[in-house]
Design a protein around this motif. Structure first.
Motif, PDB file in Angstrom:
ATOM      1  N   ARG A  23       0.832  -1.206   0.000  1.00 41.64           N
ATOM      2  CA  ARG A  23       0.000   0.000   0.000  1.00 41.64           C
ATOM      3  C   ARG A  23       0.866   1.255   0.000  1.00 41.64           C
ATOM      4  N   ASP A  24       1.947   1.227   0.784  1.00 36.31           N
ATOM      5  CA  ASP A  24       2.869   2.360   0.818  1.00 36.31           C
ATOM      6  C   ASP A  24       3.524   2.561  -0.545  1.00 36.31           C
ATOM      7  N   THR A  25       3.918   1.445  -1.167  1.00 35.03           N
ATOM      8  CA  THR A  25       4.569   1.526  -2.470  1.00 35.03           C
ATOM      9  C   THR A  25       3.660   2.185  -3.497  1.00 35.03           C
ATOM     10  N   ALA A  26       2.357   1.892  -3.427  1.00 30.69           N
ATOM     11  CA  ALA A  26       1.400   2.523  -4.340  1.00 30.69           C
ATOM     12  C   ALA A  26       1.346   4.029  -4.115  1.00 30.69           C
ATOM     13  N   VAL A  27       1.343   4.456  -2.851  1.00 30.86           N
ATOM     14  CA  VAL A  27       1.345   5.888  -2.535  1.00 30.86           C
ATOM     15  C   VAL A  27       2.622   6.539  -3.038  1.00 30.86           C
ATOM     16  N   ILE A  28       3.752   5.890  -2.795  1.00 34.25           N
ATOM     17  CA  ILE A  28       5.049   6.441  -3.189  1.00 34.25           C
ATOM     18  C   ILE A  28       5.159   6.537  -4.707  1.00 34.25           C
ATOM     19  N   ALA A  29       4.660   5.504  -5.408  1.00 27.44           N
ATOM     20  CA  ALA A  29       4.662   5.549  -6.870  1.00 27.44           C
ATOM     21  C   ALA A  29       3.782   6.692  -7.376  1.00 27.44           C
ATOM     22  N   GLY A  30       2.639   6.903  -6.721  1.00 20.05           N
ATOM     23  CA  GLY A  30       1.775   8.021  -7.092  1.00 20.05           C
ATOM     24  C   GLY A  30       2.467   9.357  -6.893  1.00 20.05           C
ATOM     25  N   CYS A  31       3.192   9.484  -5.793  1.00 13.74           N
ATOM     26  CA  CYS A  31       3.943  10.717  -5.527  1.00 13.74           C
ATOM     27  C   CYS A  31       5.015  10.932  -6.585  1.00 13.74           C
ATOM     28  N   HIS A  32       5.665   9.843  -6.995  1.00 21.06           N
ATOM     29  CA  HIS A  32       6.700   9.931  -8.030  1.00 21.06           C
ATOM     30  C   HIS A  32       6.102  10.473  -9.330  1.00 21.06           C
ATOM     31  N   LEU A  33       4.954   9.919  -9.739  1.00 20.80           N
ATOM     32  CA  LEU A  33       4.316  10.348 -10.981  1.00 20.80           C
ATOM     33  C   LEU A  33       3.848  11.795 -10.898  1.00 20.80           C
ATOM     34  N   ILE A  34       3.184  12.138  -9.797  1.00 20.30           N
ATOM     35  CA  ILE A  34       2.720  13.515  -9.610  1.00 20.30           C
ATOM     36  C   ILE A  34       3.901  14.480  -9.598  1.00 20.30           C
ATOM     37  N   GLY A  35       4.999  14.055  -8.958  1.00 15.56           N
ATOM     38  CA  GLY A  35       6.194  14.881  -8.904  1.00 15.56           C
ATOM     39  C   GLY A  35       6.813  15.101 -10.271  1.00 15.56           C
ATOM     40  N   LEU A  36       6.846  14.058 -11.103  1.00  9.91           N
ATOM     41  CA  LEU A  36       7.413  14.210 -12.447  1.00  9.91           C
ATOM     42  C   LEU A  36       6.596  15.194 -13.291  1.00  9.91           C
ATOM     43  N   ILE A  37       5.278  15.092 -13.202  1.00 10.27           N
ATOM     44  CA  ILE A  37       4.424  16.038 -13.928  1.00 10.27           C
ATOM     45  C   ILE A  37       4.693  17.458 -13.448  1.00 10.27           C
ATOM     46  N   PHE A  38       4.802  17.610 -12.143  1.00 13.21           N
ATOM     47  CA  PHE A  38       5.099  18.908 -11.536  1.00 13.21           C
ATOM     48  C   PHE A  38       6.430  19.446 -12.071  1.00 13.21           C
ATOM     49  N   GLU A  39       7.446  18.579 -12.106  1.00 12.27           N
ATOM     50  CA  GLU A  39       8.767  18.984 -12.573  1.00 12.27           C
ATOM     51  C   GLU A  39       8.734  19.403 -14.039  1.00 12.27           C
ATOM     52  N   LEU A  40       8.036  18.648 -14.862  1.00 11.11           N
ATOM     53  CA  LEU A  40       7.991  18.959 -16.293  1.00 11.11           C
ATOM     54  C   LEU A  40       7.434  20.355 -16.546  1.00 11.11           C
ATOM     55  N   VAL A  41       6.389  20.707 -15.827  1.00  8.61           N
ATOM     56  CA  VAL A  41       5.782  22.032 -16.006  1.00  8.61           C
ATOM     57  C   VAL A  41       6.679  23.129 -15.436  1.00  8.61           C
ATOM     58  N   LYS A  42       7.180  22.932 -14.214  1.00 11.42           N
ATOM     59  CA  LYS A  42       7.945  23.986 -13.546  1.00 11.42           C
ATOM     60  C   LYS A  42       9.293  24.230 -14.231  1.00 11.42           C
ATOM     61  N   VAL A  43       9.934  23.175 -14.711  1.00  6.43           N
ATOM     62  CA  VAL A  43      11.201  23.368 -15.434  1.00  6.43           C
ATOM     63  C   VAL A  43      10.948  24.092 -16.756  1.00  6.43           C
ATOM     64  N   ARG A  44       9.873  23.735 -17.418  1.00  6.38           N
ATOM     65  CA  ARG A  44       9.534  24.413 -18.669  1.00  6.38           C
ATOM     66  C   ARG A  44       9.285  25.903 -18.443  1.00  6.38           C
ATOM     67  N   MET A  45       8.709  26.245 -17.286  1.00  6.55           N
ATOM     68  CA  MET A  45       8.433  27.644 -16.966  1.00  6.55           C
ATOM     69  C   MET A  45       9.650  28.365 -16.401  1.00  6.55           C
ATOM     70  N   GLY A  46      10.764  27.652 -16.210  1.00  5.61           N
ATOM     71  CA  GLY A  46      11.985  28.287 -15.741  1.00  5.61           C
ATOM     72  C   GLY A  46      12.073  28.472 -14.242  1.00  5.61           C
ATOM     73  N   SER A  47      11.210  27.777 -13.473  1.00  6.54           N
ATOM     74  CA  SER A  47      11.238  27.924 -12.018  1.00  6.54           C
ATOM     75  C   SER A  47      12.533  27.387 -11.425  1.00  6.54           C
ATOM     76  N   TRP A  48      13.054  26.303 -11.991  1.00 12.03           N
ATOM     77  CA  TRP A  48      14.362  25.750 -11.620  1.00 12.03           C
ATOM     78  C   TRP A  48      14.835  24.905 -12.787  1.00 12.03           C
ATOM     79  N   SER A  49      16.023  24.346 -12.675  1.00 12.86           N
ATOM     80  CA  SER A  49      16.569  23.594 -13.805  1.00 12.86           C
ATOM     81  C   SER A  49      17.484  22.479 -13.332  1.00 12.86           C
ATOM     82  N   TYR A  50      17.726  21.551 -14.260  1.00 12.63           N
ATOM     83  CA  TYR A  50      18.700  20.475 -14.076  1.00 12.63           C
ATOM     84  C   TYR A  50      19.762  20.692 -15.158  1.00 12.63           C
ATOM     85  N   PRO A  51      20.836  21.401 -14.848  1.00 17.48           N
ATOM     86  CA  PRO A  51      21.756  21.866 -15.884  1.00 17.48           C
ATOM     87  C   PRO A  51      22.627  20.798 -16.536  1.00 17.48           C
ATOM     88  N   GLU A  52      22.756  19.624 -15.939  1.00 24.57           N
ATOM     89  CA  GLU A  52      23.647  18.607 -16.499  1.00 24.57           C
ATOM     90  C   GLU A  52      22.941  17.775 -17.561  1.00 24.57           C
TER      91      GLU A  52
END
Length: 258
Positions: free
Chosen positions: A70-99
């Motif tokens: 059950r925990d793994t399902a929650v953690i996987a959901g957080c991972h997916l939600i986090g990736l979507i969040f990152e894709l939008v915020k990086v595109r908007m220039g909020s932060w970056s992964y320079p490497e």
């Protein structure tokens, strides 16, 4: 004197339980920090190495019983939600992964979701180790507010920022909601809203450590590390509601919620 000694012992035990809740996060950020010490001429990019490390770490957590199915399902959901969040915020220039990295999609390395998964792991571990119970919890209202908080972190780039209005709604929605937790044989409680504030503060501390370790960089950190803005403290206090609602939703059919 005995009362002072007892309270000190409870505080130390509380701190030890909190440290155990953070094992996944400690290991993840520690691995990111160590990766910066590796030679630059490795045949595999650092971000790719961190992704492999994160996958192995998640598998280990499941194997040794840190996380239930059950925990793994929650953690996987957080991972997916986090990736979507990152894709939008990086595109908007909020932060970056320079490497550079092979596992980078639209400027975001796939390991980025593990940073949110670590928060999910903390919440799930806390639920077990502190034997959490909720009194007066309003699941539908909280789910609606958490969803609005998540959307607002995207929409404020084009529409008015509603975070203060959402914070006020969150205070109203959590009025009378208590988190009950156990430290040893002693039971305690605190307002749910206060727990969000405290978690948000420590996530802000963790964000400072993570950016110093090179997990990602804000625009003002590209020329050299700078402390993360205190405004991010408030942002985390709101964003933690998303993870909390996911974790609580997995437990609604158990006696942990009243």
């Amino acid at each position: 004197m005995g009362m002072i000694s007892h309270r000190a012992h409870q505080l130390l035990r509380f701190g030890w339980l909190q440290a155990r809740c953070c094992v996944f996060a400690f290991a993840l950020v520690g691995g990111i920090a160590v990766s910066r010490l590796l030679p630059d001429d490795l045949p595999i990019a650092r971000y790719d190495l961190v992704l492999v490390y994160g996958v192995l770490l998640a598998a280990l957590a499941r194997k040794v019983g840190w996380d239930s199915a059950r925990d793994t399902a929650v953690i996987a959901g957080c991972h997916l939600i986090g990736l979507i969040f990152e894709l939008v915020k990086v595109r908007m220039g909020s932060w970056s992964y320079p490497e550079q990295a092979l596992t980078k999609v639209a400027g975001v390395p796939l390991y980025g979701g593990f940073l949110y998964a670590a928060v999910g792991s903390y919440v799930c571990r806390a639920w077990h180790l502190f034997d959490l119970r909720l009194d007066g919890y309003r699941p539908r209202m909280m789910a609606a507010i958490a969803g609005a908080v998540y959307v607002n972190f995207f929409s404020h780039h084009w529409l008015p920022d509603l975070r203060w209005a959402l914070a006020a709604l969150l205070v109203c929605a959590t009025a009378g909601t208590w988190v009950r937790y156990r430290v040893g044989a002693r039971h305690h409680r605190m307002p749910l809203a206060l727990s969000f504030v405290l978690i948000g503060f420590f996530l802000w501390i963790a964000e400072n450590i993570a950016t110093y370790a090179g997990a990602w960089s804000y625009p003002d950190q590209l020329g050299g590390w700078q402390p993360v803005s205190v405004a991010k403290f408030g942002a985390w206090a709101l964003l933690i509601t998303v993870t909390f609602v996911l974790a609580a939703g997995q437990r609604r059919r158990t006696p942990q919620l009243s």
